[in-house]
Scaffold this motif. Structure first.
Motif, mmCIF file in Angstrom:
data_model
loop_
_atom_site.group_PDB
_atom_site.id
_atom_site.type_symbol
_atom_site.label_atom_id
_atom_site.label_comp_id
_atom_site.label_asym_id
_atom_site.label_seq_id
_atom_site.Cartn_x
_atom_site.Cartn_y
_atom_site.Cartn_z
ATOM 1 N N ASP A 5 62.027 55.071 32.317
ATOM 2 C CA ASP A 5 62.085 53.672 32.611
ATOM 3 C C ASP A 5 60.751 53.164 32.842
ATOM 4 O O ASP A 5 60.416 51.919 32.961
ATOM 5 C CB ASP A 5 62.812 53.535 33.978
ATOM 6 N N ALA A 6 59.454 54.102 32.943
ATOM 7 C CA ALA A 6 58.145 53.576 33.089
ATOM 8 C C ALA A 6 57.394 53.237 31.741
ATOM 9 O O ALA A 6 57.806 53.915 30.473
ATOM 10 C CB ALA A 6 57.405 54.479 33.963
ATOM 11 N N GLN A 7 56.400 52.458 31.639
ATOM 12 C CA GLN A 7 55.519 52.520 30.392
ATOM 13 C C GLN A 7 54.826 53.573 30.337
ATOM 14 O O GLN A 7 54.230 54.206 31.047
ATOM 15 C CB GLN A 7 54.915 51.137 30.509
ATOM 16 N N VAL A 8 54.601 53.982 29.163
ATOM 17 C CA VAL A 8 53.624 55.002 28.770
ATOM 18 C C VAL A 8 52.125 54.733 29.284
ATOM 19 O O VAL A 8 51.547 55.524 29.928
ATOM 20 C CB VAL A 8 53.583 55.422 27.236
ATOM 21 N N PHE A 9 51.803 53.307 29.121
ATOM 22 C CA PHE A 9 50.509 52.771 29.462
ATOM 23 C C PHE A 9 50.262 53.217 30.993
ATOM 24 O O PHE A 9 49.234 53.849 31.335
ATOM 25 C CB PHE A 9 50.609 51.230 29.453
ATOM 26 N N THR A 10 51.309 53.014 31.755
ATOM 27 C CA THR A 10 51.263 53.227 33.319
ATOM 28 C C THR A 10 50.866 54.932 33.557
ATOM 29 O O THR A 10 50.282 55.440 34.553
ATOM 30 C CB THR A 10 52.085 52.505 34.305
ATOM 31 N N TRP A 11 51.947 55.569 32.828
ATOM 32 C CA TRP A 11 51.626 57.192 32.851
ATOM 33 C C TRP A 11 50.505 57.579 32.640
ATOM 34 O O TRP A 11 49.785 58.434 33.186
ATOM 35 C CB TRP A 11 52.837 57.821 31.880
ATOM 36 N N LEU A 12 49.837 57.041 31.416
ATOM 37 C CA LEU A 12 48.308 57.537 30.890
ATOM 38 C C LEU A 12 47.425 56.811 32.121
ATOM 39 O O LEU A 12 46.608 57.782 32.328
ATOM 40 C CB LEU A 12 47.962 56.770 29.709
ATOM 41 N N TYR A 13 47.471 55.812 32.650
ATOM 42 C CA TYR A 13 46.721 55.323 33.730
ATOM 43 C C TYR A 13 46.520 56.324 34.909
ATOM 44 O O TYR A 13 45.781 56.640 35.505
ATOM 45 C CB TYR A 13 46.865 54.329 34.329
ATOM 46 N N ARG A 14 48.035 56.830 35.075
ATOM 47 C CA ARG A 14 48.225 57.734 36.508
ATOM 48 C C ARG A 14 47.397 59.079 36.036
ATOM 49 O O ARG A 14 46.687 59.488 37.071
ATOM 50 C CB ARG A 14 49.438 58.143 36.584
ATOM 51 N N ILE A 15 47.463 59.563 34.736
ATOM 52 C CA ILE A 15 46.856 60.935 34.504
ATOM 53 C C ILE A 15 45.319 60.723 34.584
ATOM 54 O O ILE A 15 44.485 61.242 35.132
ATOM 55 C CB ILE A 15 47.189 61.135 33.278
ATOM 56 N N ALA A 16 44.646 59.446 34.325
ATOM 57 C CA ALA A 16 43.376 58.917 34.356
ATOM 58 C C ALA A 16 43.052 58.951 35.762
ATOM 59 O O ALA A 16 41.740 59.414 36.174
ATOM 60 C CB ALA A 16 42.885 57.698 33.242
ATOM 61 N N ALA A 17 43.796 58.154 36.491
ATOM 62 C CA ALA A 17 43.542 58.193 38.025
ATOM 63 C C ALA A 17 43.383 59.270 38.512
ATOM 64 O O ALA A 17 42.422 59.536 39.417
ATOM 65 C CB ALA A 17 44.626 57.229 38.563
ATOM 66 N N ASN A 18 44.369 60.298 38.174
ATOM 67 C CA ASN A 18 44.401 61.525 39.041
ATOM 68 C C ASN A 18 42.949 62.258 38.655
ATOM 69 O O ASN A 18 42.411 63.056 39.410
ATOM 70 C CB ASN A 18 45.530 62.289 38.630
ATOM 71 N N HIS A 19 42.620 62.015 37.180
ATOM 72 C CA HIS A 19 41.462 62.817 36.936
ATOM 73 C C HIS A 19 40.008 62.405 37.505
ATOM 74 O O HIS A 19 39.207 63.180 38.005
ATOM 75 C CB HIS A 19 41.156 62.669 35.358
ATOM 76 N N CYS A 20 40.164 60.919 37.889
ATOM 77 C CA CYS A 20 39.099 60.312 38.759
ATOM 78 C C CYS A 20 38.903 60.844 40.062
ATOM 79 O O CYS A 20 37.927 61.087 40.559
ATOM 80 C CB CYS A 20 39.092 58.866 38.531
ATOM 81 N N LEU A 21 40.064 60.894 40.565
ATOM 82 C CA LEU A 21 40.150 61.113 42.154
ATOM 83 C C LEU A 21 39.635 62.676 41.931
ATOM 84 O O LEU A 21 38.909 63.110 43.119
ATOM 85 C CB LEU A 21 41.624 61.227 42.683
ATOM 86 N N ASN A 22 39.987 63.552 41.337
ATOM 87 C CA ASN A 22 39.506 64.969 41.219
ATOM 88 C C ASN A 22 38.021 64.942 41.203
ATOM 89 O O ASN A 22 37.460 65.691 42.102
ATOM 90 C CB ASN A 22 40.427 65.713 40.288
ATOM 91 N N PHE A 23 37.630 64.345 40.219
ATOM 92 C CA PHE A 23 36.203 64.023 40.124
ATOM 93 C C PHE A 23 35.457 63.671 41.364
ATOM 94 O O PHE A 23 34.516 64.329 41.887
ATOM 95 C CB PHE A 23 35.778 62.987 38.869
ATOM 96 N N ILE A 24 35.753 62.689 41.971
ATOM 97 C CA ILE A 24 35.281 62.173 43.127
ATOM 98 C C ILE A 24 35.504 63.202 44.261
ATOM 99 O O ILE A 24 34.488 63.365 45.189
ATOM 100 C CB ILE A 24 36.074 60.891 43.628
ATOM 101 N N ARG A 25 36.716 63.773 44.329
ATOM 102 C CA ARG A 25 36.902 64.611 45.357
ATOM 103 C C ARG A 25 35.841 65.806 45.290
ATOM 104 O O ARG A 25 35.324 66.586 46.109
ATOM 105 C CB ARG A 25 38.195 65.343 45.438
#
Length: 123
Positions: A5-25
């Motif tokens: 039910d979610a767009q693939v675009f937002t799923w990919l953004y979530r992956i990118a966001a998690n990657h960025c959060l891990n980088f910052i952490r």
């Protein structure tokens, strides 16, 4: 996890966001202001004058530092909204929260930025 039910675009953004959060952490000792690229869109000088360029760079640095002071979720919501141009609905899917929660994060983040930048404005 991707849900149909979610767009693939937002799923990919979530992956990118998690990657960025891990980088910052992983780079806790380095503030986000140093991690942002120096040629970001808000760094472009408005006028050709050297004084204007220096003043603009100083303002951009103050904004970076203010953004760095925000809590992680407020910072991410603001960056996705203002710099990525995402909708509140898409940001909610990326952050895994409701649209109302995103609205609250953005409002609190903007209020904090205004407070942080008030001292700069008085100078």
């Amino acid at each position: 996890r991707y849900t149909p039910d979610a767009q693939v675009f937002t799923w990919l953004y979530r992956i990118a966001a998690n990657h960025c959060l891990n980088f910052i952490r992983d780079r806790k000792n380095q503030p986000l202001a140093q991690a942002l690229p120096q040629d970001a869109a808000f760094d472009t000088p408005v006028h050709g004058c050297q004084f204007d360029r220096l003043e603009h760079e100083e303002r951009a640095q103050a904004v970076r530092q203010a953004i760095d002071r925000l809590p992680k979720r407020q910072r991410m919501a603001l960056l996705l909204l203002r710099f990525e141009g995402m909708s509140y609905r898409d940001i909610a899917q990326v952050l895994g929260c409701s649209v109302g929660a995103v609205e609250s994060l953005v409002a609190r983040g903007m209020a904090s930025l205004k407070e942080y930048l008030a001292a700069y404005k008085e100078q």
